[in-house]
Design a protein around this motif. Structure first.
Motif, PDB file in Angstrom:
ATOM      1  N   MET A 157      -5.682   1.650   1.028  1.00  0.00           N
ATOM      2  CA  MET A 157      -5.911   0.693   2.123  1.00  0.00           C
ATOM      3  C   MET A 157      -7.032  -0.264   1.766  1.00  0.00           C
ATOM      4  SD  MET A 157      -5.367   2.747   5.737  1.00  0.00           S
ATOM      5  CE  MET A 157      -6.226   4.269   5.334  1.00  0.00           C
ATOM      6  N   SER A 158      -8.122   0.263   1.224  1.00  0.00           N
ATOM      7  CA  SER A 158      -9.263  -0.573   0.856  1.00  0.00           C
ATOM      8  C   SER A 158      -8.890  -1.589  -0.216  1.00  0.00           C
ATOM      9  CB  SER A 158     -10.417   0.316   0.368  1.00  0.00           C
ATOM     10  OG  SER A 158     -11.519  -0.466  -0.019  1.00  0.00           O
ATOM     11  N   ILE A 194       0.180  -2.832   5.975  1.00  0.00           N
ATOM     12  CA  ILE A 194      -0.428  -1.852   5.080  1.00  0.00           C
ATOM     13  C   ILE A 194      -0.155  -0.425   5.561  1.00  0.00           C
ATOM     14  CG2 ILE A 194      -2.591  -1.046   4.069  1.00  0.00           C
ATOM     15  CD1 ILE A 194      -3.683  -3.860   4.305  1.00  0.00           C
ATOM     16  N   GLU A 246      -7.233   6.104   2.184  1.00  0.00           N
ATOM     17  CA  GLU A 246      -8.383   5.200   2.304  1.00  0.00           C
ATOM     18  C   GLU A 246      -8.548   4.324   1.059  1.00  0.00           C
ATOM     19  OE1 GLU A 246     -13.227   5.343   3.028  1.00  0.00           O
ATOM     20  OE2 GLU A 246     -12.019   7.147   3.375  1.00  0.00           O
ATOM     21  N   GLN A 296      -3.305   6.748  12.481  1.00  0.00           N
ATOM     22  CA  GLN A 296      -2.996   5.913  11.320  1.00  0.00           C
ATOM     23  C   GLN A 296      -3.610   4.522  11.460  1.00  0.00           C
ATOM     24  OE1 GLN A 296       1.252   6.103  10.009  1.00  0.00           O
ATOM     25  NE2 GLN A 296       1.403   7.819  11.430  1.00  0.00           N
ATOM     26  N   VAL A 307      -6.528  -4.291   1.375  1.00  0.00           N
ATOM     27  CA  VAL A 307      -7.261  -5.154   2.314  1.00  0.00           C
ATOM     28  C   VAL A 307      -8.102  -6.172   1.551  1.00  0.00           C
ATOM     29  CG1 VAL A 307      -9.131  -5.214   4.023  1.00  0.00           C
ATOM     30  CG2 VAL A 307      -7.287  -3.539   4.256  1.00  0.00           C
ATOM     31  N   ALA A 332      -1.118  -3.252  10.476  1.00  0.00           N
ATOM     32  CA  ALA A 332      -0.988  -1.810  10.257  1.00  0.00           C
ATOM     33  C   ALA A 332       0.488  -1.444  10.210  1.00  0.00           C
ATOM     34  CB  ALA A 332      -1.687  -1.049  11.372  1.00  0.00           C
ATOM     35  N   LEU A 363      -6.910   2.528   9.335  1.00  0.00           N
ATOM     36  CA  LEU A 363      -6.952   1.186   8.745  1.00  0.00           C
ATOM     37  C   LEU A 363      -8.079   0.361   9.360  1.00  0.00           C
ATOM     38  CD1 LEU A 363      -5.752  -0.975   6.870  1.00  0.00           C
ATOM     39  CD2 LEU A 363      -4.195  -1.599   8.731  1.00  0.00           C
ATOM     40  N   CYS A 415      -0.682   3.247   6.289  1.00  0.00           N
ATOM     41  CA  CYS A 415      -1.980   3.823   6.673  1.00  0.00           C
ATOM     42  C   CYS A 415      -1.924   5.343   6.832  1.00  0.00           C
ATOM     43  CB  CYS A 415      -2.533   3.139   7.912  1.00  0.00           C
ATOM     44  SG  CYS A 415      -1.343   2.583   9.144  1.00  0.00           S
ATOM     45  N   GLY A 468      -0.020   5.945   1.536  1.00  0.00           N
ATOM     46  CA  GLY A 468      -1.335   5.320   1.702  1.00  0.00           C
ATOM     47  C   GLY A 468      -2.449   6.282   2.053  1.00  0.00           C
ATOM     48  N   GLY A 503       0.813  -1.212   0.000  1.00  0.00           N
ATOM     49  CA  GLY A 503       0.000   0.000   0.000  1.00  0.00           C
ATOM     50  C   GLY A 503       0.844   1.258   0.000  1.00  0.00           C
TER      51      GLY A 503
END
Length: 246
Positions: A43-44, A31, A40, A88, A47, A59, A92, A33, A38, A13
């Motif tokens: 991250m999405s 990931i 949203e 952060q 994930v 995280a 996540l 964050c 990174g 990410g």
């Protein structure tokens, strides 16, 4: 023959967009964050990929410094750093809740990770953040580090991490990225480096010294341009040696 088990993780990410190629060879991922990289959207996306490949999600918070990719020290108060790291991770967690995925672990990034290995004050900030989460979240830490000792004292489950593509100094710190020997690029050399740490519980440092080390998880940096080739080769060769990746 003694059987070995190990986790393979990668930092993801971070804007490289190679996660779809990495995931089949990982058992956990970290990931970014929002601190060094990174948002949203990223991250999405990551994930969802991790969920699809049944890869455990962690995280990957850092100093809030996208300009320097979280690889330089920042002069922050403990309160400001605590708030940043927690923000952060919480960012996540919002995405994880939407995807119904659990947070498996926390692994600091870059300068924050390296400094917390030796700096008690920084390590304490990270530990205090981890303690705010009721879930049994694990902490990825270097062997023999200050943060590892503090985590044990605070009953936080730890996972000892080593780096597949990085050389070590005699004190188990990573060779600075300012030096050309910092990164291991040769796939065969990298495998020998990793397999020695797993099977012999020692690492051969840049100076040729053999230092004891413990390994629960192996990191291949996702931002390494050769990351996919390196992690695929590592996954394959560990299997040939009877090492189970989980």
């Amino acid at each position: 023959m003694e059987l070995f088990h190990v986790d393979i993780n990668a930092d993801v990410g971070e804007g490289i967009d190679n996660e779809a190629q990495l995931m089949p060879f990982l058992s956990s991922c970290n990931i970014a964050c929002g601190g060094h990289a990174g948002d949203e959207v990223t991250m999405s996306k990551v994930v969802k990929l991790a969920k699809e490949h049944q890869v455990k999600v962690g995280a990957h918070p850092s100093f809030p410094d996208k300009e320097n990719f979280g690889r330089q020290a920042m002069d922050m108060s403990c309160a400001a750093l605590f708030a940043s790291i927690k923000h952060q991770i919480d960012s996540l967690l919002v995405v994880l809740k939407e995807e119904q995925v659990d947070l498996h672990h926390i692994k600091p990034h870059g300068a924050l990770y390296n400094m917390a290995a030796a700096d008690k004050k920084l390590a304490e900030v990270i530990i205090e953040v981890v303690k705010t989460y009721a879930m049994p979240v694990q902490l990825y830490v270097p062997y023999g580090s200050v943060i590892a000792d503090l985590a044990v004292q605070n009953n936080i489950p730890i996972v000892y991490e080593v780096f597949a593509d990085r050389n070590y100094n005699d004190d188990l710190s990573l060779v600075s990225r300012t030096k050309k020997e910092a990164l291991i690029h040769d796939i065969d050399e990298m495998f020998e480096h990793v397999y020695r740490m797993i099977s012999m519980r020692e690492v051969k440092t840049l100076d040729g010294i053999k230092v004891p080390i413990r390994v629960d998880t192996i990191c291949v940096h996702g931002d390494n341009v050769e990351a996919i080739k390196l992690v695929e080769n590592l996954w394959k060769k560990l299997g040939e040696k009877g090492v189970k990746v989980y």
